[in-house]
Design a protein around this motif. Structure first.
Motif, PDB file in Angstrom:
ATOM      1  N   GLN A 147       0.897  -1.353   0.045  1.00 25.51           N
ATOM      2  CA  GLN A 147      -0.187  -0.087  -0.161  1.00 25.51           C
ATOM      3  C   GLN A 147       0.380   1.345   0.438  1.00 25.51           C
ATOM      4  OE1 GLN A 147      -2.668  -0.123   3.818  1.00 25.51           O
ATOM      5  NE2 GLN A 147      -3.908   1.707   2.191  1.00 25.51           N
ATOM      6  N   MET A 148       1.395   1.309   0.602  1.00 22.60           N
ATOM      7  CA  MET A 148       2.544   2.813   1.093  1.00 22.60           C
ATOM      8  C   MET A 148       3.326   2.673  -0.004  1.00 22.60           C
ATOM      9  SD  MET A 148       3.598   2.609   5.299  1.00 22.60           S
ATOM     10  CE  MET A 148       3.962   4.258   4.857  1.00 22.60           C
ATOM     11  N   PHE A 149       4.650   0.899  -0.483  1.00 24.07           N
ATOM     12  CA  PHE A 149       5.162   1.678  -1.785  1.00 24.07           C
ATOM     13  C   PHE A 149       5.402   0.686  -3.180  1.00 24.07           C
ATOM     14  CE2 PHE A 149       7.081   2.168   2.864  1.00 24.07           C
ATOM     15  CZ  PHE A 149       7.503   3.406   3.054  1.00 24.07           C
ATOM     16  N   GLY A 150       4.503   0.597  -2.860  1.00 24.88           N
ATOM     17  CA  GLY A 150       3.921  -0.527  -3.838  1.00 24.88           C
ATOM     18  C   GLY A 150       5.048  -1.349  -4.598  1.00 24.88           C
ATOM     19  N   VAL A 151       5.741  -2.009  -3.257  1.00 26.52           N
ATOM     20  CA  VAL A 151       6.270  -3.715  -2.423  1.00 26.52           C
ATOM     21  C   VAL A 151       5.927  -4.215  -2.381  1.00 26.52           C
ATOM     22  CG1 VAL A 151       8.549  -3.988  -1.919  1.00 26.52           C
ATOM     23  CG2 VAL A 151       8.731  -2.176  -3.188  1.00 26.52           C
ATOM     24  N   ALA A 152       5.529  -5.438  -2.859  1.00 23.13           N
ATOM     25  CA  ALA A 152       4.596  -6.511  -2.842  1.00 23.13           C
ATOM     26  C   ALA A 152       5.036  -7.063  -1.168  1.00 23.13           C
ATOM     27  CB  ALA A 152       4.556  -8.254  -3.499  1.00 23.13           C
ATOM     28  N   ARG A 153       7.142  -7.001  -0.842  1.00 20.33           N
ATOM     29  CA  ARG A 153       6.888  -7.273   0.575  1.00 20.33           C
ATOM     30  C   ARG A 153       7.641  -6.945   1.166  1.00 20.33           C
ATOM     31  NH1 ARG A 153       5.130 -12.878   0.572  1.00 20.33           N
ATOM     32  NH2 ARG A 153       5.000 -13.730  -1.304  1.00 20.33           N
ATOM     33  N   VAL A 154       7.818  -6.651   2.646  1.00 19.15           N
ATOM     34  CA  VAL A 154       8.827  -6.490   3.888  1.00 19.15           C
ATOM     35  C   VAL A 154      10.352  -5.800   3.119  1.00 19.15           C
ATOM     36  CG1 VAL A 154       9.937  -5.733   5.784  1.00 19.15           C
ATOM     37  CG2 VAL A 154       7.221  -6.166   5.116  1.00 19.15           C
ATOM     38  N   ALA A 155      10.345  -7.745   3.011  1.00 17.79           N
ATOM     39  CA  ALA A 155      11.758  -8.482   2.306  1.00 17.79           C
ATOM     40  C   ALA A 155      13.015  -7.351   1.034  1.00 17.79           C
ATOM     41  CB  ALA A 155      11.610  -9.659   1.702  1.00 17.79           C
ATOM     42  N   TRP A 156      11.997  -7.044   0.608  1.00 23.56           N
ATOM     43  CA  TRP A 156      11.947  -6.141  -0.770  1.00 23.56           C
ATOM     44  C   TRP A 156      12.435  -4.641  -1.032  1.00 23.56           C
ATOM     45  CZ3 TRP A 156       7.614  -9.483  -4.123  1.00 23.56           C
ATOM     46  CH2 TRP A 156       7.994 -10.541  -4.507  1.00 23.56           C
ATOM     47  N   LEU A 157      11.527  -3.888  -0.038  1.00 22.56           N
ATOM     48  CA  LEU A 157      12.387  -2.932   0.751  1.00 22.56           C
ATOM     49  C   LEU A 157      13.756  -2.368  -0.330  1.00 22.56           C
ATOM     50  CD1 LEU A 157       9.718  -2.074   3.685  1.00 22.56           C
ATOM     51  CD2 LEU A 157       9.853  -1.397   1.328  1.00 22.56           C
ATOM     52  N   LYS A 158      13.609  -1.680   0.116  1.00 24.40           N
ATOM     53  CA  LYS A 158      16.013  -1.589   0.043  1.00 24.40           C
ATOM     54  C   LYS A 158      15.861  -0.848   0.713  1.00 24.40           C
ATOM     55  CE  LYS A 158      16.049  -3.901  -3.554  1.00 24.40           C
ATOM     56  NZ  LYS A 158      16.576  -5.789  -2.897  1.00 24.40           N
ATOM     57  N   LYS A 159      14.974   0.167   0.658  1.00 25.02           N
ATOM     58  CA  LYS A 159      16.099   1.601   2.245  1.00 25.02           C
ATOM     59  C   LYS A 159      15.145   1.780   3.198  1.00 25.02           C
ATOM     60  CE  LYS A 159      14.813   5.032  -2.366  1.00 25.02           C
ATOM     61  NZ  LYS A 159      14.111   5.492  -3.191  1.00 25.02           N
ATOM     62  N   PRO A 160      16.602   1.638   4.057  1.00 25.57           N
ATOM     63  CA  PRO A 160      16.026   2.313   5.448  1.00 25.57           C
ATOM     64  C   PRO A 160      14.864   3.443   6.168  1.00 25.57           C
ATOM     65  CG  PRO A 160      18.491   2.058   5.647  1.00 25.57           C
ATOM     66  CD  PRO A 160      17.508   2.027   3.648  1.00 25.57           C
ATOM     67  N   ASP A 161      15.259   3.940   5.503  1.00 26.98           N
ATOM     68  CA  ASP A 161      13.484   4.860   5.528  1.00 26.98           C
ATOM     69  C   ASP A 161      12.082   4.124   5.304  1.00 26.98           C
ATOM     70  OD1 ASP A 161      15.155   6.664   6.528  1.00 26.98           O
ATOM     71  OD2 ASP A 161      15.089   7.926   4.898  1.00 26.98           O
ATOM     72  N   GLN A 162      12.247   2.968   4.281  1.00 29.67           N
ATOM     73  CA  GLN A 162      10.635   2.299   4.117  1.00 29.67           C
ATOM     74  C   GLN A 162      10.237   0.866   5.297  1.00 29.67           C
ATOM     75  OE1 GLN A 162      12.322   0.487   0.269  1.00 29.67           O
ATOM     76  NE2 GLN A 162      10.512   2.561  -0.769  1.00 29.67           N
ATOM     77  N   VAL A 163      11.619   0.722   6.025  1.00 29.54           N
ATOM     78  CA  VAL A 163      11.482  -0.500   7.157  1.00 29.54           C
ATOM     79  C   VAL A 163      10.881   0.584   7.970  1.00 29.54           C
ATOM     80  CG1 VAL A 163      12.426  -1.597   8.508  1.00 29.54           C
ATOM     81  CG2 VAL A 163      13.070  -2.315   5.454  1.00 29.54           C
ATOM     82  N   LYS A 164      11.702   1.830   8.117  1.00 30.29           N
ATOM     83  CA  LYS A 164      11.497   2.654   9.590  1.00 30.29           C
ATOM     84  C   LYS A 164       9.272   3.275   9.288  1.00 30.29           C
ATOM     85  CE  LYS A 164      15.103   4.331  10.467  1.00 30.29           C
ATOM     86  NZ  LYS A 164      16.526   5.383  10.539  1.00 30.29           N
ATOM     87  N   ALA A 165       8.976   3.380   7.778  1.00 29.11           N
ATOM     88  CA  ALA A 165       7.378   4.105   7.412  1.00 29.11           C
ATOM     89  C   ALA A 165       6.599   2.355   8.072  1.00 29.11           C
ATOM     90  CB  ALA A 165       7.706   4.142   6.176  1.00 29.11           C
TER      91      ALA A 165
END
Length: 188
Positions: free
Chosen positions: A103-121
């Motif tokens: 919903q937030m980044f258009g990325v299907a899995r947390v495992a695929w997040l690349k930026k630390p700010d995305q994980v923090k979000a």
């Protein structure tokens, strides 16, 4: 060194899955590890017993807690452990965090997040959900304390919006109003 409760549980689950009666189970423990009870096993012996169970057809299933856990969990930023703790606290699967990432980044899995700010979000979004759930628990406790079934029964709360249970500002105001009502009752 004795085995962990998790390992002991896994051994008992394997026994149940393979439908072993007590005599056969104890015979296997004796044959593989030289013991009569799983509580007597050390770590090395427990591994050997579990390998034997797998050879006999035991198929370990991941725990519900770990279901959907990112495959690269140890390579993700340290906040991932906090995310796991929040999901566990709220009894939510990893797929819940994955939906937030989608919903937030258009990325299907947390495992695929690349930026630390995305994980923090994701962490922040889970914190908001945790707060909402805590506020709802407070509302339920206050309803019980006030002897009412629904918060709308408190004077002045007749017109709660339809989706009030998902709105933090409304929940905060509701808890305050109900707490004030509870305090007023005690003062009488």
């Amino acid at each position: 060194m004795s085995i962990t409760k998790a390992t002991l549980s896994k051994i008992h689950i394997a026994r149940q899955q393979l439908r072993m009666d007590d005599d056969i189970y104890r015979g296997l423990l004796g044959r593989v590890a030289g013991v009569r009870s799983a509580k007597e096993l050390n770590t090395r012996q427990a591994s050997a017993v579990l390998r034997e169970f797998e050879r006999l057809g035991f198929k370990p299933a991941p725990s519900l807690k770990a279901k959907g856990k990112p495959h690269n969990f140890n390579q993700l930023p340290g906040e991932i452990e906090v995310i796991e703790a929040q999901l566990t606290d709220m009894k939510l699967p990893w797929s819940y965090a994955d939906r937030i990432a989608k919903q937030m980044f258009g990325v299907a899995r947390v495992a695929w997040l690349k930026k630390p700010d995305q994980v923090k979000a994701i962490l922040a979004a889970l914190h908001v959900e945790q707060e909402k759930r805590g506020l709802l628990e407070s509302v339920e406790a206050l309803c019980e304390q006030l002897g009412i079934e629904h918060p709308e029964q408190v004077m002045g709360l007749e017109q709660l919006p339809k989706d009030w249970k998902r709105q933090r500002p409304i929940l905060k105001a509701l808890v305050k109003a109900m707490q004030d009502a509870a305090d007023a009752r005690r003062a009488i």
